[in-house]
Write a protein that holds these residues in place. Structure first.
Motif, mmCIF file in Angstrom:
data_model
loop_
_atom_site.group_PDB
_atom_site.id
_atom_site.type_symbol
_atom_site.label_atom_id
_atom_site.label_comp_id
_atom_site.label_asym_id
_atom_site.label_seq_id
_atom_site.Cartn_x
_atom_site.Cartn_y
_atom_site.Cartn_z
ATOM 1 N N ILE A 55 30.456 52.948 59.684
ATOM 2 C CA ILE A 55 29.660 52.895 58.453
ATOM 3 C C ILE A 55 29.453 54.308 57.906
ATOM 4 O O ILE A 55 29.549 54.533 56.696
ATOM 5 C CB ILE A 55 28.323 52.164 58.696
ATOM 6 C CG1 ILE A 55 28.589 50.679 58.970
ATOM 7 C CG2 ILE A 55 27.387 52.324 57.495
ATOM 8 C CD1 ILE A 55 27.386 49.914 59.492
ATOM 9 N N SER A 56 29.209 55.265 58.796
ATOM 10 C CA SER A 56 29.039 56.652 58.330
ATOM 11 C C SER A 56 30.334 57.169 57.692
ATOM 12 O O SER A 56 30.285 57.922 56.710
ATOM 13 C CB SER A 56 28.585 57.560 59.472
ATOM 14 O OG SER A 56 29.637 57.847 60.367
ATOM 15 N N LEU A 57 31.482 56.774 58.223
ATOM 16 C CA LEU A 57 32.763 57.206 57.649
ATOM 17 C C LEU A 57 33.022 56.524 56.308
ATOM 18 O O LEU A 57 33.568 57.144 55.392
ATOM 19 C CB LEU A 57 33.897 56.931 58.630
ATOM 20 C CG LEU A 57 33.812 57.708 59.945
ATOM 21 C CD1 LEU A 57 34.954 57.314 60.870
ATOM 22 C CD2 LEU A 57 33.796 59.203 59.708
ATOM 23 N N GLY A 66 36.027 62.605 52.106
ATOM 24 C CA GLY A 66 37.292 62.456 52.820
ATOM 25 C C GLY A 66 38.310 63.452 52.312
ATOM 26 O O GLY A 66 38.020 64.307 51.477
ATOM 27 N N GLU A 67 39.515 63.313 52.818
ATOM 28 C CA GLU A 67 40.619 64.179 52.398
ATOM 29 C C GLU A 67 41.666 63.331 51.688
ATOM 30 O O GLU A 67 41.917 62.193 52.071
ATOM 31 C CB GLU A 67 41.236 64.853 53.618
ATOM 32 C CG GLU A 67 40.279 65.775 54.346
ATOM 33 C CD GLU A 67 40.916 66.449 55.533
ATOM 34 O OE1 GLU A 67 42.138 66.686 55.514
ATOM 35 O OE2 GLU A 67 40.178 66.741 56.486
ATOM 36 N N PRO A 68 42.294 63.889 50.654
ATOM 37 C CA PRO A 68 43.348 63.125 49.978
ATOM 38 C C PRO A 68 44.597 63.044 50.857
ATOM 39 O O PRO A 68 44.852 63.910 51.681
ATOM 40 C CB PRO A 68 43.610 63.933 48.716
ATOM 41 C CG PRO A 68 43.146 65.310 49.028
ATOM 42 C CD PRO A 68 42.044 65.178 50.042
ATOM 43 N N GLY A 69 45.324 61.981 50.653
ATOM 44 C CA GLY A 69 46.594 61.825 51.369
ATOM 45 C C GLY A 69 46.376 61.342 52.783
ATOM 46 O O GLY A 69 45.395 60.684 53.103
ATOM 47 N N SER A 129 33.389 51.451 44.398
ATOM 48 C CA SER A 129 33.542 52.742 43.718
ATOM 49 C C SER A 129 34.117 53.828 44.630
ATOM 50 O O SER A 129 34.220 54.982 44.219
ATOM 51 C CB SER A 129 32.180 53.202 43.183
ATOM 52 O OG SER A 129 31.265 53.358 44.244
ATOM 53 N N ALA A 130 34.508 53.456 45.835
ATOM 54 C CA ALA A 130 35.051 54.450 46.771
ATOM 55 C C ALA A 130 36.478 54.821 46.376
ATOM 56 O O ALA A 130 37.341 53.948 46.264
ATOM 57 C CB ALA A 130 35.034 53.895 48.194
ATOM 58 N N PRO A 131 36.746 56.108 46.177
ATOM 59 C CA PRO A 131 38.111 56.524 45.828
ATOM 60 C C PRO A 131 39.084 56.217 46.971
ATOM 61 O O PRO A 131 38.838 56.591 48.111
ATOM 62 C CB PRO A 131 37.988 58.036 45.618
ATOM 63 C CG PRO A 131 36.521 58.307 45.460
ATOM 64 C CD PRO A 131 35.817 57.224 46.210
ATOM 65 N N VAL A 132 40.177 55.516 46.662
ATOM 66 C CA VAL A 132 41.119 55.116 47.711
ATOM 67 C C VAL A 132 41.838 56.310 48.337
ATOM 68 O O VAL A 132 42.319 56.212 49.464
ATOM 69 C CB VAL A 132 42.161 54.084 47.198
ATOM 70 C CG1 VAL A 132 41.493 52.786 46.827
ATOM 71 C CG2 VAL A 132 42.968 54.641 46.051
ATOM 72 N N GLU A 133 41.877 57.436 47.638
ATOM 73 C CA GLU A 133 42.573 58.594 48.199
ATOM 74 C C GLU A 133 41.714 59.364 49.207
ATOM 75 O O GLU A 133 42.241 60.171 49.963
ATOM 76 C CB GLU A 133 43.065 59.530 47.085
ATOM 77 C CG GLU A 133 41.965 60.209 46.301
ATOM 78 C CD GLU A 133 41.388 59.375 45.154
ATOM 79 O OE1 GLU A 133 40.492 59.880 44.468
ATOM 80 O OE2 GLU A 133 41.817 58.224 44.956
ATOM 81 N N ASN A 134 40.413 59.122 49.235
ATOM 82 C CA ASN A 134 39.549 59.801 50.203
ATOM 83 C C ASN A 134 39.687 59.113 51.552
ATOM 84 O O ASN A 134 39.341 57.940 51.709
ATOM 85 C CB ASN A 134 38.087 59.745 49.760
ATOM 86 C CG ASN A 134 37.780 60.720 48.661
ATOM 87 O OD1 ASN A 134 38.572 61.603 48.365
ATOM 88 N ND2 ASN A 134 36.629 60.576 48.050
ATOM 89 N N LYS A 135 40.196 59.860 52.524
ATOM 90 C CA LYS A 135 40.467 59.278 53.841
ATOM 91 C C LYS A 135 39.907 60.161 54.943
ATOM 92 O O LYS A 135 39.787 61.378 54.781
ATOM 93 C CB LYS A 135 41.978 59.110 54.049
ATOM 94 C CG LYS A 135 42.625 58.164 53.048
ATOM 95 C CD LYS A 135 44.116 58.046 53.281
ATOM 96 C CE LYS A 135 44.747 57.109 52.263
ATOM 97 N NZ LYS A 135 46.177 56.915 52.547
ATOM 98 N N ASN A 145 40.988 54.961 54.479
ATOM 99 C CA ASN A 145 40.004 55.106 53.404
ATOM 100 C C ASN A 145 38.811 54.186 53.677
ATOM 101 O O ASN A 145 38.782 53.475 54.686
ATOM 102 C CB ASN A 145 40.649 54.848 52.033
ATOM 103 C CG ASN A 145 41.178 53.440 51.862
ATOM 104 O OD1 ASN A 145 40.661 52.479 52.427
ATOM 105 N ND2 ASN A 145 42.244 53.304 51.080
ATOM 106 N N ALA A 146 37.831 54.195 52.793
ATOM 107 C CA ALA A 146 36.592 53.430 53.003
ATOM 108 C C ALA A 146 36.879 51.939 53.217
ATOM 109 O O ALA A 146 36.312 51.316 54.122
ATOM 110 C CB ALA A 146 35.644 53.628 51.826
#
Length: 177
Positions: A55-57, A66-69, A129-135, A145-146
């Protein structure tokens, strides 16, 4: 992937864990079938701890931390394609940070699990609303990702059902002795 369906699958599985907690004595809950195996209490603690971490992640990914890619590992890719863990034992490293506390109070654990279900419910709306690229990185599955961290929650709970049933058979059918 419909996050409401993922949440429903989690709730269904968590309900099985919650309902069976009433059947365990403290002795049964803490009993280890062998010195190198977990008790039911340790398995529940593992689920509580790791899901709280997930959940925290999810929140970090949703908040842009997160980081892209980053890609999944081959094993991670196969896991998500199938939507479940394979029915195998997965041994964590034999180190203190991977050995859960041996819980002894099923009633207290039930309250913690009910609280955890609420936290998972609270995480679900953040996914839209979580960006899919943030991992963020999972050591075995790769970059998730989220939404993928969220999908992992019910998969992880279902995976431990095999262990739960085996432990119940070994520890509870003998009356805890």
């Amino acid at each position: 992937m419909d996050t409401k369906v993922v949440l429903q699958k989690f709730e269904e599985t968590a309900t099985e864990y919650i309902h069976t907690l009433d059947q365990y004595s403290p002795e049964q809950f803490a009993q280890k079938p062998a010195p190198d195996e977990w008790s039911l209490g340790q398995m529940y603690q593992h689920l509580l701890t790791f899901t709280t971490y997930q959940i925290s992640l999810i929140e970090k990914c949703a908040n842009g931390q997160g980081e892209p890619g980053g890609q999944k590992t081959d094993w991670g890719q196969k896991l998500f394609e199938k939507g479940d863990f394979p029915p195998i034992k997965i041994k964590l490293p034999d180190r203190p940070e991977f050995t859960p506390e041996n819980l002894t109070d099923p009633k207290q654990t039930k309250e913690q699990l009910l609280d955890l279900v609420e936290k998972v419910r609270g995480a679900e709306p953040k996914l839209a609303s979580a960006p899919v690229e943030n991992k963020l990185h999972h050591p075995r599955l790769g970059w998730l990702n989220a939404l993928e961290w969220f999908q992992l929650i019910p998969m992880h709970f279902r995976h431990h059902l095999h262990q739960k049933r085996r432990l119940e058979e070994e520890c509870c059918s003998r009356g805890g002795d």
